[in-house]
Enzyme design. Sequence first.
Site, short mmCIF file in Angstrom:
data_model
loop_
_atom_site.label_atom_id
_atom_site.label_comp_id
_atom_site.label_asym_id
_atom_site.label_seq_id
_atom_site.Cartn_x
_atom_site.Cartn_y
_atom_site.Cartn_z
N ARG A 83 28.21 -18.08 15.30
CA ARG A 83 26.86 -17.53 15.25
C ARG A 83 25.97 -18.15 16.34
O ARG A 83 25.13 -17.46 16.92
CB ARG A 83 26.25 -17.75 13.87
CG ARG A 83 24.92 -17.01 13.72
CD ARG A 83 24.39 -17.06 12.31
NE ARG A 83 24.13 -18.43 11.89
CZ ARG A 83 23.90 -18.79 10.63
NH1 ARG A 83 23.92 -17.89 9.67
NH2 ARG A 83 23.67 -20.05 10.33
N GLU A 119 15.79 -10.36 3.17
CA GLU A 119 16.47 -11.62 2.83
C GLU A 119 15.43 -12.63 2.38
O GLU A 119 14.23 -12.34 2.37
CB GLU A 119 17.25 -12.15 4.04
CG GLU A 119 16.40 -12.42 5.26
CD GLU A 119 17.20 -12.84 6.49
OE1 GLU A 119 18.29 -13.40 6.36
OE2 GLU A 119 16.70 -12.60 7.61
N ARG A 173 5.32 -24.01 32.81
CA ARG A 173 5.08 -22.92 31.87
C ARG A 173 4.98 -21.56 32.56
O ARG A 173 4.15 -21.35 33.44
CB ARG A 173 3.80 -23.17 31.06
CG ARG A 173 3.58 -22.12 29.97
CD ARG A 173 2.38 -22.42 29.10
NE ARG A 173 2.26 -21.44 28.03
CZ ARG A 173 1.64 -20.26 28.16
NH1 ARG A 173 1.08 -19.92 29.29
NH2 ARG A 173 1.61 -19.42 27.14
N LYS A 219 19.31 -16.61 15.42
CA LYS A 219 18.76 -17.74 14.66
C LYS A 219 17.86 -18.58 15.56
O LYS A 219 18.23 -19.64 16.05
CB LYS A 219 19.90 -18.58 14.07
CG LYS A 219 19.47 -19.48 12.93
CD LYS A 219 20.67 -19.96 12.14
CE LYS A 219 20.36 -20.99 11.07
NZ LYS A 219 19.39 -20.60 10.06
N TYR A 276 19.15 -22.43 16.72
CA TYR A 276 19.61 -23.58 15.94
C TYR A 276 20.68 -23.17 14.94
O TYR A 276 20.92 -21.98 14.71
CB TYR A 276 18.43 -24.25 15.24
CG TYR A 276 17.89 -23.50 14.02
CD1 TYR A 276 17.19 -22.31 14.13
CD2 TYR A 276 18.09 -24.01 12.74
CE1 TYR A 276 16.71 -21.66 13.02
CE2 TYR A 276 17.61 -23.35 11.61
CZ TYR A 276 16.92 -22.18 11.76
OH TYR A 276 16.44 -21.52 10.65
N1 PDD Z 1 18.62 -21.08 6.98
N2 PDD Z 1 18.67 -16.05 6.39
C1 PDD Z 1 17.78 -16.85 7.01
C2 PDD Z 1 16.51 -16.27 7.49
C3 PDD Z 1 18.08 -18.21 7.20
O1 PDD Z 1 17.20 -19.01 7.82
C4 PDD Z 1 19.30 -18.74 6.70
C5 PDD Z 1 19.69 -20.18 6.88
C6 PDD Z 1 20.19 -17.86 6.05
C7 PDD Z 1 21.51 -18.32 5.50
O2 PDD Z 1 22.42 -18.64 6.51
P1 PDD Z 1 23.59 -19.68 6.27
O3 PDD Z 1 24.31 -19.24 5.05
O4 PDD Z 1 24.40 -19.59 7.48
O5 PDD Z 1 22.94 -21.04 6.07
C8 PDD Z 1 19.84 -16.52 5.92
C9 PDD Z 1 18.91 -22.49 7.24
C10 PDD Z 1 19.68 -23.15 6.14
C11 PDD Z 1 17.62 -23.20 7.57
O6 PDD Z 1 16.85 -22.63 8.32
O7 PDD Z 1 17.40 -24.33 7.13
#
Ligand code: PDD
Length: 284
Positions: free
Chosen positions: A51, A179, A99, A147, A32
Amino acid sequence: MRQVYVNGDYLPETEARISVFDRGFLFADGVYEVTLVLDRKLVDFAGHMRRLRHSLGELDMAFALTNEKLLDIHRELIRRNDIEEGLVYLQVTRGAADRDFLFPADATPRTVVVFTQKKSLVDSPLAERGLHVITVEDLRWRRCDIKTVQLLYPSMAKMEAKSRGADDAWMVRDGFVTEGSSNNAYMVTLEGTVVTRDLSTDILRGITREAVLQCAQDLQLRIEERPFTVEEVENAAEAFSTSSSGLVSPVVRINERVVGKGTPGPMAARLRQLYLERSRASAI
Ligand code: PDD
C-alpha cells in the site's frame, strides 16, 4: 528515551530534526503506514509495503529505500525501544524545497521518519465494552485510497465524537457510510451477512480489512462488499470496525441508536479472535 529513525540515523526523539521547508509539514505532501506489532513482530508488513508503494506511485514520489531496508529499520526500532506490543509508524514525504505548490524538479531526497508507539492493543477495555460511534459528513478529499498525512478532517471528526461523549466517528457520503475516521466500517445483517463498502477511491484499502475478510470467508460467512446506509447499521445485528491499531473493534451504538443487543456481537468476537491467532502466527 524513545529512539526514532530520521533519514538514515537512529536518534533519541528529542534530537531528531527535519527542515521547516519539509513539504510534509507545509503541504501535507507525504504518505504513511502504521504497522501492528505483536510479540515483537510485524503483522502483515508486506501488505503495508504494497500500500505504501501505491500511495507513493499515485503521488509521483519516487522512493529509493527497498522493503528489505524498511523492514530492517522497523525491526531495529522494535529492538531499541523494546516493543512487545504496539505500532510502528512510517512516514515518507517529498522532502524539503523552497515553498512552491509545484513539486520540486529534483524530487529527492525524501524525508523518511519512523517511530514506535508502545501500546496494549489486544487487551482493550474499549473493545470489550464496544464502541459508541457518531456519524459525520465525509468532507475529506476524494482520493481516500492514498494514505496521506492530510489527517485534519479525521482529527476534527474524532474531536466531535469526543465532545459528544462518543469513541469514534464514521464518515457518511450521500447517505452511505464510507469508513471510520481511521478504520474500515462493517455491519452484520440480521441474516448474518458481513457487509463492508467496496474498494474504490472513497476508502482506504485496509490491510486489516483484507485479513479480516479472509477470516470471514474461511469461517464461511456471507460477505457483501457494497455501500450501506446509516439506517441499515442502526437496524443491523452487529457493527464493527477494523484497523491496525483497533484490530477488530465492535460497535454497539451509532449516534443515539443501539446496534443489536448493545453489547459486542458474536461475529465481531469470532473475527477478532481468528484475526489475532492468524496475525500472531504469520507476523515476521
Ligand atoms: N489508520 N481507513 C482509514 C481512513 C485509516 O486511516 C485506516 C488506518 C484504515 C485501516 O487500515 P489498516 O487496516 O491498514 O490499518 C482505514 C491508521 C491505523 C492510523 O491512521 O493510525
